[in-house]
Design a protein around this motif. Sequence first.
Motif, PDB file in Angstrom:
ATOM      1  N   VAL A  23       1.251  -1.154  -0.049  1.00  0.00           N
ATOM      2  CA  VAL A  23       0.219  -0.048   0.200  1.00  0.00           C
ATOM      3  C   VAL A  23       0.440   1.758   0.135  1.00  0.00           C
ATOM      4  O   VAL A  23       1.739   1.032   0.824  1.00  0.00           O
ATOM      5  N   VAL A  24       0.920   1.995  -0.922  1.00  0.00           N
ATOM      6  CA  VAL A  24       1.117   3.298  -0.896  1.00  0.00           C
ATOM      7  C   VAL A  24       0.049   4.618  -0.961  1.00  0.00           C
ATOM      8  O   VAL A  24      -0.449   4.401  -2.115  1.00  0.00           O
ATOM      9  N   VAL A  25       0.571   5.382   0.230  1.00  0.00           N
ATOM     10  CA  VAL A  25      -0.645   6.520   0.003  1.00  0.00           C
ATOM     11  C   VAL A  25       0.657   7.949   0.266  1.00  0.00           C
ATOM     12  O   VAL A  25       0.761   7.917   1.028  1.00  0.00           O
ATOM     13  N   GLN A  45       7.860  -2.162  -7.310  1.00  0.00           N
ATOM     14  CA  GLN A  45       7.205  -2.876  -5.291  1.00  0.00           C
ATOM     15  C   GLN A  45       5.379  -2.966  -5.333  1.00  0.00           C
ATOM     16  O   GLN A  45       5.623  -4.173  -5.343  1.00  0.00           O
ATOM     17  N   LEU A  46       4.977  -1.940  -5.890  1.00  0.00           N
ATOM     18  CA  LEU A  46       3.610  -2.317  -5.799  1.00  0.00           C
ATOM     19  C   LEU A  46       3.192  -3.594  -7.293  1.00  0.00           C
ATOM     20  O   LEU A  46       1.909  -4.682  -7.143  1.00  0.00           O
ATOM     21  N   ALA A  47       3.844  -3.284  -7.722  1.00  0.00           N
ATOM     22  CA  ALA A  47       3.207  -4.535  -8.644  1.00  0.00           C
ATOM     23  C   ALA A  47       3.954  -5.814  -8.372  1.00  0.00           C
ATOM     24  O   ALA A  47       2.575  -6.542  -8.429  1.00  0.00           O
ATOM     25  N   ARG A  48       4.881  -5.825  -7.958  1.00  0.00           N
ATOM     26  CA  ARG A  48       4.923  -7.530  -7.858  1.00  0.00           C
ATOM     27  C   ARG A  48       4.101  -7.888  -6.138  1.00  0.00           C
ATOM     28  O   ARG A  48       3.545  -8.719  -5.981  1.00  0.00           O
ATOM     29  N   ALA A  49       4.070  -7.248  -5.275  1.00  0.00           N
ATOM     30  CA  ALA A  49       2.419  -7.624  -4.716  1.00  0.00           C
ATOM     31  C   ALA A  49       0.958  -6.842  -5.485  1.00  0.00           C
ATOM     32  O   ALA A  49       0.007  -7.487  -4.377  1.00  0.00           O
ATOM     33  N   HIS A  50       1.204  -6.711  -5.738  1.00  0.00           N
ATOM     34  CA  HIS A  50      -0.225  -6.623  -6.290  1.00  0.00           C
ATOM     35  C   HIS A  50      -1.184  -5.788  -5.626  1.00  0.00           C
ATOM     36  O   HIS A  50      -2.026  -6.011  -5.485  1.00  0.00           O
ATOM     37  N   GLY A  51      -0.177  -4.526  -5.327  1.00  0.00           N
ATOM     38  CA  GLY A  51      -0.350  -4.046  -4.595  1.00  0.00           C
ATOM     39  C   GLY A  51      -2.219  -2.501  -4.990  1.00  0.00           C
ATOM     40  O   GLY A  51      -2.485  -2.696  -5.739  1.00  0.00           O
ATOM     41  N   TYR A  52      -1.474  -1.322  -3.458  1.00  0.00           N
ATOM     42  CA  TYR A  52      -2.615  -0.490  -4.058  1.00  0.00           C
ATOM     43  C   TYR A  52      -2.302   0.991  -3.724  1.00  0.00           C
ATOM     44  O   TYR A  52      -1.149   0.854  -3.303  1.00  0.00           O
ATOM     45  N   PHE A  53      -2.783   1.991  -4.211  1.00  0.00           N
ATOM     46  CA  PHE A  53      -1.941   2.985  -4.559  1.00  0.00           C
ATOM     47  C   PHE A  53      -2.625   4.130  -4.023  1.00  0.00           C
ATOM     48  O   PHE A  53      -4.087   4.144  -5.007  1.00  0.00           O
ATOM     49  N   LEU A  54      -3.002   4.945  -3.396  1.00  0.00           N
ATOM     50  CA  LEU A  54      -4.187   5.505  -3.645  1.00  0.00           C
ATOM     51  C   LEU A  54      -3.551   6.815  -3.097  1.00  0.00           C
ATOM     52  O   LEU A  54      -2.772   7.663  -2.694  1.00  0.00           O
ATOM     53  N   GLN A  55      -4.468   8.103  -3.996  1.00  0.00           N
ATOM     54  CA  GLN A  55      -4.410   9.389  -3.681  1.00  0.00           C
ATOM     55  C   GLN A  55      -5.095  10.213  -2.902  1.00  0.00           C
ATOM     56  O   GLN A  55      -6.182  10.592  -3.567  1.00  0.00           O
ATOM     57  N   ILE A  56      -4.425  11.019  -1.903  1.00  0.00           N
ATOM     58  CA  ILE A  56      -5.431  12.180  -1.903  1.00  0.00           C
ATOM     59  C   ILE A  56      -5.878  13.211  -2.190  1.00  0.00           C
ATOM     60  O   ILE A  56      -5.118  13.940  -2.774  1.00  0.00           O
ATOM     61  N   ALA A  57      -6.552  13.323  -2.577  1.00  0.00           N
ATOM     62  CA  ALA A  57      -7.355  14.632  -3.195  1.00  0.00           C
ATOM     63  C   ALA A  57      -7.782  15.378  -2.419  1.00  0.00           C
ATOM     64  O   ALA A  57      -7.839  15.268  -1.338  1.00  0.00           O
ATOM     65  N   SER A  58      -8.790  16.235  -3.242  1.00  0.00           N
ATOM     66  CA  SER A  58     -10.225  16.685  -2.443  1.00  0.00           C
ATOM     67  C   SER A  58     -10.789  17.683  -2.756  1.00  0.00           C
ATOM     68  O   SER A  58     -11.317  17.185  -4.214  1.00  0.00           O
ATOM     69  N   THR A  59     -12.408  18.300  -2.593  1.00  0.00           N
ATOM     70  CA  THR A  59     -12.829  18.694  -2.734  1.00  0.00           C
ATOM     71  C   THR A  59     -12.730  20.282  -3.652  1.00  0.00           C
ATOM     72  O   THR A  59     -13.049  20.209  -3.912  1.00  0.00           O
ATOM     73  N   ALA A  60     -11.798  20.319  -3.325  1.00  0.00           N
ATOM     74  CA  ALA A  60     -10.996  21.608  -3.861  1.00  0.00           C
ATOM     75  C   ALA A  60     -10.897  20.900  -5.651  1.00  0.00           C
ATOM     76  O   ALA A  60     -10.558  22.030  -6.362  1.00  0.00           O
TER      77      ALA A  60
END
Length: 314
Positions: free
Chosen positions: A98-100, A140-155
């Motif tokens: 997981v990468v945030v 790394q995420l490809a090896r782990a079949h992982g999850y990337f989370l982008q923190i956005a905003s109502t902006a």
Amino acid sequence: MHSTAGTRPGAAAAHDSLLRGRVAVVTGAARGIGEALAGRLSAVGMHIALLGREAQTLSAAAASLGTPSLCVEADVTDQEALDEAARQVADRLGIASVVVANAGVAAGGPFRLTDAGLWRRVIDVNLIGSANTARAFLPQLARAHGYFLQIASTAAFGSAPMMSAYCASKAGAESFAQALRGEVEPDGIAVGIAYLHWTGTDMLTGIDDHPVLHALRAHQPRFARRMHTPGQVADWLAAGVEHRAAHIYAPPWLRWCQPLRPMFPALVTRVARREMRHTPAADLAAATGVMGAGGQADWEAYTSAARGRPAPPR
């Protein structure tokens, strides 16, 4: 904000979490939402890598976690530093699942009065920094079949005057994550976008000093004006991470705003124009500059590096 590892409701069932024993990387983890989310993910058994600019504050945040952790002082606008951070994470904790991309700064004030370097810095941290983070950890995420989370905003829903750099950066970060999602899906990587509303971090401590932001919040319905704590937001984010959600809304009612997004720019502009007409120019100018302690720390470190002097420790 202190970690709630070990005290969060449901933490006793951490052994049942699909995330237990896996590695999460959180940028901007020294304070606020990043620190709180690190605590929530630790509470479900994840090993946490905390990335940020404030070494002492990062270490304090890591000390409160109940699972193995790693602190890496890194500027998300520095690709080489992030690549090195990725190597340290893999070597010391294991490959990231997981990468945030949470690191963010804000500056308020009229565009013409905002220092050009500060305006660019907001774009660099919030948008380019997210892309750099993805670039460093996608292998790394490809090896782990992982999850990337982008923190956005109502902006990203409706750009507010006096916040041009922040709104542009968050709209750009949303578009980046949407484009990335289609590219990395064949590699087994899921990409989520989190939309955050009013959150009580130090970035918004002086919201009443920013006339337009104060007016925009005041003109929203009572339920939409509520300021949520970093802990509350972290709970919503952690649940989304566990479910590899494509979209996370904090608070959840924001999901019903998506179909209404075409209306928001005109509504925001109308309220802002009315407020700016009745606000003395001196007051608008006084609201110009970096927002929040985290943003101030980043700006001091950035400008100190440009002058060849070390930034004060934080």
